[in-house]
Design a protein around this motif. Structure first.
Motif, mmCIF file in Angstrom:
data_model
loop_
_atom_site.group_PDB
_atom_site.id
_atom_site.type_symbol
_atom_site.label_atom_id
_atom_site.label_comp_id
_atom_site.label_asym_id
_atom_site.label_seq_id
_atom_site.Cartn_x
_atom_site.Cartn_y
_atom_site.Cartn_z
ATOM 1 N N PRO A 165 3.855 -27.832 -22.641
ATOM 2 C CA PRO A 165 3.104 -28.640 -22.671
ATOM 3 C C PRO A 165 2.883 -29.767 -21.355
ATOM 4 O O PRO A 165 1.701 -30.201 -21.860
ATOM 5 C CB PRO A 165 3.395 -28.894 -24.002
ATOM 6 N N PRO A 166 3.441 -30.075 -21.108
ATOM 7 C CA PRO A 166 4.015 -31.398 -19.467
ATOM 8 C C PRO A 166 2.857 -30.951 -18.854
ATOM 9 O O PRO A 166 2.185 -31.875 -18.500
ATOM 10 C CB PRO A 166 4.859 -31.914 -19.270
ATOM 11 N N ALA B 275 6.669 -35.928 -18.796
ATOM 12 C CA ALA B 275 5.639 -35.768 -17.297
ATOM 13 C C ALA B 275 5.257 -37.363 -17.172
ATOM 14 O O ALA B 275 4.770 -38.752 -17.838
ATOM 15 C CB ALA B 275 4.295 -35.383 -17.529
ATOM 16 N N ARG B 276 5.854 -37.375 -15.095
ATOM 17 C CA ARG B 276 5.183 -38.797 -14.729
ATOM 18 C C ARG B 276 4.165 -38.668 -14.595
ATOM 19 O O ARG B 276 4.000 -38.081 -13.774
ATOM 20 C CB ARG B 276 6.265 -39.116 -14.489
ATOM 21 N N ARG B 277 2.580 -39.645 -15.050
ATOM 22 C CA ARG B 277 1.836 -38.996 -13.918
ATOM 23 C C ARG B 277 0.804 -40.464 -13.495
ATOM 24 O O ARG B 277 1.614 -42.400 -14.156
ATOM 25 C CB ARG B 277 0.276 -39.466 -15.425
ATOM 26 N N GLY B 278 0.400 -40.179 -12.889
ATOM 27 C CA GLY B 278 0.119 -41.790 -12.004
ATOM 28 C C GLY B 278 -0.939 -41.921 -10.986
ATOM 29 O O GLY B 278 -1.118 -40.520 -10.840
ATOM 30 N N ARG B 279 -1.453 -42.878 -10.108
ATOM 31 C CA ARG B 279 -2.820 -42.296 -9.396
ATOM 32 C C ARG B 279 -2.771 -42.230 -7.695
ATOM 33 O O ARG B 279 -3.411 -42.507 -6.971
ATOM 34 C CB ARG B 279 -3.822 -43.001 -9.775
ATOM 35 N N GLU B 280 -1.160 -42.801 -8.003
ATOM 36 C CA GLU B 280 -0.574 -42.798 -6.379
ATOM 37 C C GLU B 280 0.701 -42.637 -6.011
ATOM 38 O O GLU B 280 0.711 -41.813 -6.836
ATOM 39 C CB GLU B 280 -0.528 -44.235 -6.049
ATOM 40 N N GLU C 188 4.328 -35.215 -12.117
ATOM 41 C CA GLU C 188 5.849 -34.860 -11.587
ATOM 42 C C GLU C 188 6.624 -34.853 -13.182
ATOM 43 O O GLU C 188 6.160 -35.872 -14.310
ATOM 44 C CB GLU C 188 6.627 -36.282 -11.260
ATOM 45 N N CYS C 189 7.474 -33.663 -13.252
ATOM 46 C CA CYS C 189 7.837 -33.784 -14.266
ATOM 47 C C CYS C 189 9.512 -33.030 -13.918
ATOM 48 O O CYS C 189 9.688 -31.693 -13.235
ATOM 49 C CB CYS C 189 7.177 -32.205 -15.037
ATOM 50 N N ALA C 190 11.035 -33.839 -13.944
ATOM 51 C CA ALA C 190 11.526 -32.902 -14.294
ATOM 52 C C ALA C 190 12.004 -32.219 -14.638
ATOM 53 O O ALA C 190 12.086 -32.058 -15.877
ATOM 54 C CB ALA C 190 12.822 -34.046 -14.630
ATOM 55 N N ALA C 191 12.775 -31.328 -13.882
ATOM 56 C CA ALA C 191 13.488 -30.156 -15.107
ATOM 57 C C ALA C 191 12.488 -29.423 -15.833
ATOM 58 O O ALA C 191 12.642 -28.468 -16.580
ATOM 59 C CB ALA C 191 14.544 -30.141 -16.021
ATOM 60 N N ALA C 192 11.265 -28.977 -14.610
ATOM 61 C CA ALA C 192 10.108 -28.077 -15.729
ATOM 62 C C ALA C 192 10.275 -26.971 -15.369
ATOM 63 O O ALA C 192 9.615 -26.664 -16.801
ATOM 64 C CB ALA C 192 8.926 -28.535 -14.753
ATOM 65 N N ILE C 193 11.280 -26.487 -14.423
ATOM 66 C CA ILE C 193 11.336 -24.918 -14.661
ATOM 67 C C ILE C 193 12.568 -24.481 -14.351
ATOM 68 O O ILE C 193 13.340 -25.366 -13.913
ATOM 69 C CB ILE C 193 11.024 -24.208 -13.629
ATOM 70 N N PRO C 194 13.238 -23.512 -15.226
ATOM 71 C CA PRO C 194 14.594 -23.330 -15.540
ATOM 72 C C PRO C 194 15.128 -22.346 -14.007
ATOM 73 O O PRO C 194 15.915 -22.324 -14.156
ATOM 74 C CB PRO C 194 14.549 -22.354 -16.564
ATOM 75 N N GLN D 157 8.422 -40.445 -4.295
ATOM 76 C CA GLN D 157 7.755 -38.824 -4.388
ATOM 77 C C GLN D 157 6.958 -38.517 -2.998
ATOM 78 O O GLN D 157 7.381 -37.281 -2.615
ATOM 79 C CB GLN D 157 6.315 -38.997 -5.209
ATOM 80 N N ALA D 158 6.498 -39.581 -2.537
ATOM 81 C CA ALA D 158 6.812 -38.613 -0.664
ATOM 82 C C ALA D 158 7.653 -38.719 0.106
ATOM 83 O O ALA D 158 7.578 -37.633 0.930
ATOM 84 C CB ALA D 158 6.139 -40.413 -0.155
ATOM 85 N N GLU D 159 8.906 -39.073 -0.399
ATOM 86 C CA GLU D 159 10.419 -38.426 0.645
ATOM 87 C C GLU D 159 10.158 -37.138 -0.255
ATOM 88 O O GLU D 159 10.831 -36.258 0.876
ATOM 89 C CB GLU D 159 11.308 -39.405 -0.762
ATOM 90 N N PHE D 160 10.249 -36.719 -2.072
ATOM 91 C CA PHE D 160 9.929 -34.948 -2.645
ATOM 92 C C PHE D 160 9.332 -34.894 -1.174
ATOM 93 O O PHE D 160 9.584 -33.578 -0.931
ATOM 94 C CB PHE D 160 9.915 -35.552 -3.150
ATOM 95 N N ILE D 161 8.104 -34.584 -1.323
ATOM 96 C CA ILE D 161 7.353 -34.423 -0.331
ATOM 97 C C ILE D 161 7.424 -33.555 0.900
ATOM 98 O O ILE D 161 7.663 -32.139 1.718
ATOM 99 C CB ILE D 161 5.757 -35.064 0.321
#
Length: 296
Positions: free
Chosen positions: A86-87, A160-165, A273-279, A170-174
């Protein structure tokens, strides 16, 4: 469906590889051969790219399940049991879908193999089915080997965590990513592809802009051709250990320098962004020997 549209042809011509593209393009077929069907049934992960008809935004989404959740149910059809969680921003588009253009890619880090199936999706009682229009495999270039995975049964997706920036985290994640998936669309369909390199090959140069080099590949330029015709794009970054996903939608364009090198610049519209989205929890990567240094 034609092998190439005008967008791909334009990029091929600029790169001077039209003849090579015609030769390589012979790998694209409409049928799912037995070896391809066997490969699909071994995979716990499928990436799907599509445009949400309601918002017109393009997303790349992960689908997971025990091996066999994706399988060929005929020479021109695959079925997927389950769906997005769902997220996921594509969930509304996949609910009660009829004839939705989609692109999929099954990538197996254990063998550095990948396979793409593009076609039309319709919802079913147990998930959905895709009528295949383009089926082909790509070379192992830029795929990081991960020898094994485990399914974390008690992993529960966060809200889910949504944003426009992009946030700084998240930049470090990328910046730490060695792999991401790219969804693009064109007049007649959609496509999902893989991009890989050593950590640092893709960078967030601002809170709303990413850039990455377009490394030499199969000369077909399906993704870059799509972007030339329609700049909408979706990006998916995975944390292969924690299962966190970072999904971005926006527009992308390709820049050519005087030496013929290519770089893609992506402008963000929305991030989810969704933490633990896939198992799935994968082992540590062994970088592809084809990977250039990120500074190149």
């Amino acid at each position: 469906m034609q092998t190439y549209h005008a967008g791909s042809r334009a990029v091929q011509d600029r790169a001077g590889v039209r003849d090579l593209a015609d030769h390589v393009g012979q790998i694209i077929g409409q049928g799912i051969k037995p070896v391809a069907a066997a490969f699909l049934e071994l995979q716990p992960l499928l990436i799907l790219g599509a445009a949400d008809p309601t918002t017109d935004r393009v997303w790349a989404s992960p689908l997971t399940g025990p091996p066999g959740f994706v399988r060929a149910t005929g020479p021109h059809q695959i079925s997927v049991t389950g769906g997005t969680r769902p997220p996921d921003p594509l969930t509304p588009a996949l609910t009660d879908a009829r004839d939705l253009p989609v692109g999929t890619i099954a990538l197996d880090p254990r063998t550095r193999r990948r396979m793409r199936v593009d076609g039309r999706l319709r919802s079913t009682a147990r998930g959905f089915a895709i009528e295949a229009e383009r089926v082909f495999s790509n070379c192992p270039k830029y795929i990081q080997r991960r020898e094994s995975y485990e399914t974390v049964a008690d992993r529960v997706p966060a809200a889910a965590r949504r944003g426009r920036e992009l946030t700084s985290a998240q930049a470090e994640f990328i910046a730490a990513a060695d792999t991401f998936f790219l969804a693009t669309v064109h007049e007649h369909g959609a496509d999902a592809s893989h991009r890989g390199g050593n950590s640092g090959f893709v960078q967030a140069v601002s809170s709303r802009e990413l850039t990455w080099p377009d490394y030499p590949g199969n000369a077909m330029f399906l993704s870059l051709g799509n972007l030339l015709a329609d700049p909408r794009a979706g990006l998916l970054f995975l944390d292969w250990t924690t299962g966190t996903t970072l999904q971005l939608t926006g527009e992308a364009r390709t820049e050519f320098d005087e030496e013929g090198e290519r770089r893609v610049r992506f402008t963000l519209t929305e991030v989810v962004e969704c933490a633990a989205a896939i198992p799935l929890r994968w082992s540590a990567p062994e970088y592809s020997p084809a990977n250039p240094h990120p500074g190149r």
